[in-house]
Design a protein around this motif. Structure first.
Motif, mmCIF file in Angstrom:
data_model
loop_
_atom_site.group_PDB
_atom_site.id
_atom_site.type_symbol
_atom_site.label_atom_id
_atom_site.label_comp_id
_atom_site.label_asym_id
_atom_site.label_seq_id
_atom_site.Cartn_x
_atom_site.Cartn_y
_atom_site.Cartn_z
ATOM 1 N N ILE A 112 49.676 74.087 22.930
ATOM 2 C CA ILE A 112 51.126 73.515 22.884
ATOM 3 C C ILE A 112 51.566 74.654 22.587
ATOM 4 O O ILE A 112 53.216 75.039 22.531
ATOM 5 C CB ILE A 112 50.939 72.524 21.801
ATOM 6 C CG1 ILE A 112 50.765 71.073 22.833
ATOM 7 C CG2 ILE A 112 52.414 72.052 21.490
ATOM 8 C CD1 ILE A 112 49.904 69.988 21.587
ATOM 9 N N GLY A 113 51.171 75.610 21.196
ATOM 10 C CA GLY A 113 52.423 76.742 20.842
ATOM 11 C C GLY A 113 51.925 77.680 22.080
ATOM 12 O O GLY A 113 53.564 77.986 22.003
ATOM 13 N N PHE A 114 51.245 78.157 22.818
ATOM 14 C CA PHE A 114 51.745 78.936 24.009
ATOM 15 C C PHE A 114 51.907 78.532 24.709
ATOM 16 O O PHE A 114 53.464 78.985 25.163
ATOM 17 C CB PHE A 114 50.102 79.073 24.552
ATOM 18 C CG PHE A 114 49.709 80.086 23.523
ATOM 19 C CD1 PHE A 114 49.991 81.275 23.077
ATOM 20 C CD2 PHE A 114 48.054 79.933 23.820
ATOM 21 C CE1 PHE A 114 49.024 82.457 22.897
ATOM 22 C CE2 PHE A 114 47.749 80.773 22.964
ATOM 23 C CZ PHE A 114 47.415 82.540 22.019
ATOM 24 N N PHE A 115 52.377 76.614 24.987
ATOM 25 C CA PHE A 115 53.313 77.064 26.550
ATOM 26 C C PHE A 115 54.483 76.538 25.664
ATOM 27 O O PHE A 115 55.666 76.474 26.730
ATOM 28 C CB PHE A 115 53.029 75.046 26.606
ATOM 29 C CG PHE A 115 53.663 74.491 27.433
ATOM 30 C CD1 PHE A 115 54.009 74.668 28.908
ATOM 31 C CD2 PHE A 115 54.130 73.300 26.687
ATOM 32 C CE1 PHE A 115 54.796 74.076 29.180
ATOM 33 C CE2 PHE A 115 55.381 72.562 27.324
ATOM 34 C CZ PHE A 115 55.787 72.336 28.906
ATOM 35 N N LEU A 116 55.001 75.942 24.278
ATOM 36 C CA LEU A 116 56.212 76.086 24.007
ATOM 37 C C LEU A 116 57.005 76.979 23.516
ATOM 38 O O LEU A 116 58.559 77.650 24.035
ATOM 39 C CB LEU A 116 56.089 75.078 22.142
ATOM 40 C CG LEU A 116 56.092 73.988 22.555
ATOM 41 C CD1 LEU A 116 55.927 73.299 21.389
ATOM 42 C CD2 LEU A 116 56.737 73.103 24.060
ATOM 43 N N ASN A 117 56.094 78.464 23.547
ATOM 44 C CA ASN A 117 56.674 79.830 23.747
ATOM 45 C C ASN A 117 57.154 79.942 24.684
ATOM 46 O O ASN A 117 58.276 80.842 25.247
ATOM 47 C CB ASN A 117 55.606 80.812 23.003
ATOM 48 C CG ASN A 117 55.555 80.987 21.448
ATOM 49 O OD1 ASN A 117 56.536 80.212 20.941
ATOM 50 N ND2 ASN A 117 53.852 81.205 21.039
ATOM 51 N N GLU A 118 56.727 79.622 25.706
ATOM 52 C CA GLU A 118 56.390 80.058 27.333
ATOM 53 C C GLU A 118 58.090 79.052 27.974
ATOM 54 O O GLU A 118 59.068 80.403 28.303
ATOM 55 C CB GLU A 118 55.735 79.648 28.297
ATOM 56 C CG GLU A 118 54.678 80.815 28.020
ATOM 57 C CD GLU A 118 53.774 79.691 28.919
ATOM 58 O OE1 GLU A 118 54.091 78.983 30.126
ATOM 59 O OE2 GLU A 118 52.547 80.572 29.269
ATOM 60 N N VAL A 119 58.142 77.794 26.644
ATOM 61 C CA VAL A 119 59.330 77.284 27.297
ATOM 62 C C VAL A 119 60.313 78.198 26.504
ATOM 63 O O VAL A 119 61.835 77.952 27.180
ATOM 64 C CB VAL A 119 59.843 75.281 26.762
ATOM 65 C CG1 VAL A 119 60.485 75.443 26.789
ATOM 66 C CG2 VAL A 119 58.461 74.893 26.980
ATOM 67 N N SER A 120 60.439 78.251 25.282
ATOM 68 C CA SER A 120 61.515 78.886 24.691
ATOM 69 C C SER A 120 62.327 79.996 25.066
ATOM 70 O O SER A 120 63.453 80.673 25.379
ATOM 71 C CB SER A 120 60.956 79.108 23.183
ATOM 72 O OG SER A 120 61.639 80.166 22.291
#
Length: 354
Positions: free
Chosen positions: A73-81
């Protein structure tokens, strides 16, 4: 989420009754009830139509796409950001929505994605009409998490919703939502409740609530330090014990309670050294501390709290007799029995408080 929970939660989310679901699939209502309670499972031939009715794919129904780890989730949300700030809000938003559609019951993902999208919406230039649409969808996700059985994420979502309601001056709705927070003693809940009352100009209520919480936290910290001091004394670590004594004195001065707890450390150190004069001096300070238990800080730092009258007398009555008994019977004081100042102190206490 296991298939029985998936069926139940998805059915409720879509507003479908067990009877309606049974009719759609040409099975009995008790059969659906057994599925949802994990007693039996749907026939394999019903899985595809069941998934369609619940608006999900088979992988989701069977729980294959259920979990994303905290790291994922952390990696994915970094990508979203990165997508939000580099390519525009719409691109990042669509990316988050796609992932949520793949993991529709992963509340950690939904909550954290909603927080990211909400915060970014205030930092990125977005068309006003689209902004309203995005805000509405984010609120839906927060509300969905708030209504879930996941106590931790639910409370966090409720607190976010409370803040939004306060910002919109919807104080009654904010109070109703705040009352639904399960974690009654949450420090964050106290802070939000106080913020709500401040906005409603209920300043006395807000101050009283925060003062009680501060008093509670400081008292708890004092007790923790007391136990740590006890450990230090058992370990014969005088330096640490004295350092803790300093911290305890500072806390007790803030909350206006007696100086007995920190002085007990000095007493124990004096007993360990068998220093008769220091023992007597520590005992006198302890008795004086009991007689002057509450000081002026109660009138300022905690001025909105009403304390009972005659608290000093109550504390003296409660503690002096056990202290007297200990001075006479505790083996630690055996070497003091022939010390004149010690004998006089006991007689003075017996005369005053027996």
């Amino acid at each position: 989420m296991e298939i029985h929970n998936q069926i139940r939660e998805s059915r409720k989310r879509l507003g479908i009754t067990q009877e309606q679901l049974a009719n759609y699939l040409n099975v009995s209502t008790p059969a659906v009830n057994k599925w949802e309670n994990g007693v039996t499972y749907p026939d394999i031939t019903l899985l595809a139509p069941l998934a369609r009715l619940l608006k999900m794919d088979l992988n989701t129904l069977m729980g294959f796409n259920e979990k994303m780890t905290e790291t994922e989730i952390g990696f994915f949300l970094n990508e979203v950001s990165e997508k939000l700030f580099n390519q525009g809000y719409e691109f990042g938003y669509d990316m988050a929505m796609q992932k949520i559609s793949e993991y529709p019951n992963n509340l950690d993902l939904i909550y954290n994605a909603a927080i990211l999208l909400d915060g970014s919406l205030h930092m990125i230039e977005v068309d006003e009409e689209k902004r309203k649409i995005y805000e509405k969808e984010i609120l839906k996700f927060l509300q969905r998490v708030a209504d879930s059985d996941d106590a931790i994420n639910s409370d966090k979502a409720k607190m976010m919703l409370v803040s939004k309601l306060i910002n919109d001056n919807q104080f009654i709705e904010a109070q109703e939502m705040l009352n639904r927070v399960i974690e009654k003693d949450s420090l964050n809940k106290y802070s939000v409740q106080a913020t709500l009352w401040i906005n409603e100009n209920k300043l006395n209520d807000a101050a009283k609530l925060l003062e009680w919480k501060l008093y509670e936290v400081l008292s708890e910290n004092s007790m923790i330090l007391d136990r740590l001091a006890h450990i230090a004394l058992l370990e014969k670590d005088e330096e640490t014990a004295l350092l803790i004594q300093t911290y305890m004195s500072q806390i007790n001065n803030m909350i206006g309670t007696n100086t007995v707890q920190p002085e007990l450390i000095s007493l124990q150190l004096s007993l360990d050294k068998k220093d008769k004069q220091l023992v007597v001096e520590s005992l006198k300070k302890i008795v004086d501390g009991l007689k002057n238990s509450f000081n002026i800080s109660r009138k300022h730092l905690f001025k909105h709290i009403e304390f009972r009258e005659n608290e000093n007398e109550r504390f003296v009555d409660f503690f002096i007799k056990p202290i007297l008994k200990g001075l006479k019977e505790d083996p630690q004081f055996e070497f003091m029995k022939d010390y004149e100042e010690f004998i006089l102190l006991i007689k003075e206490l017996e005369f005053k408080y027996n």
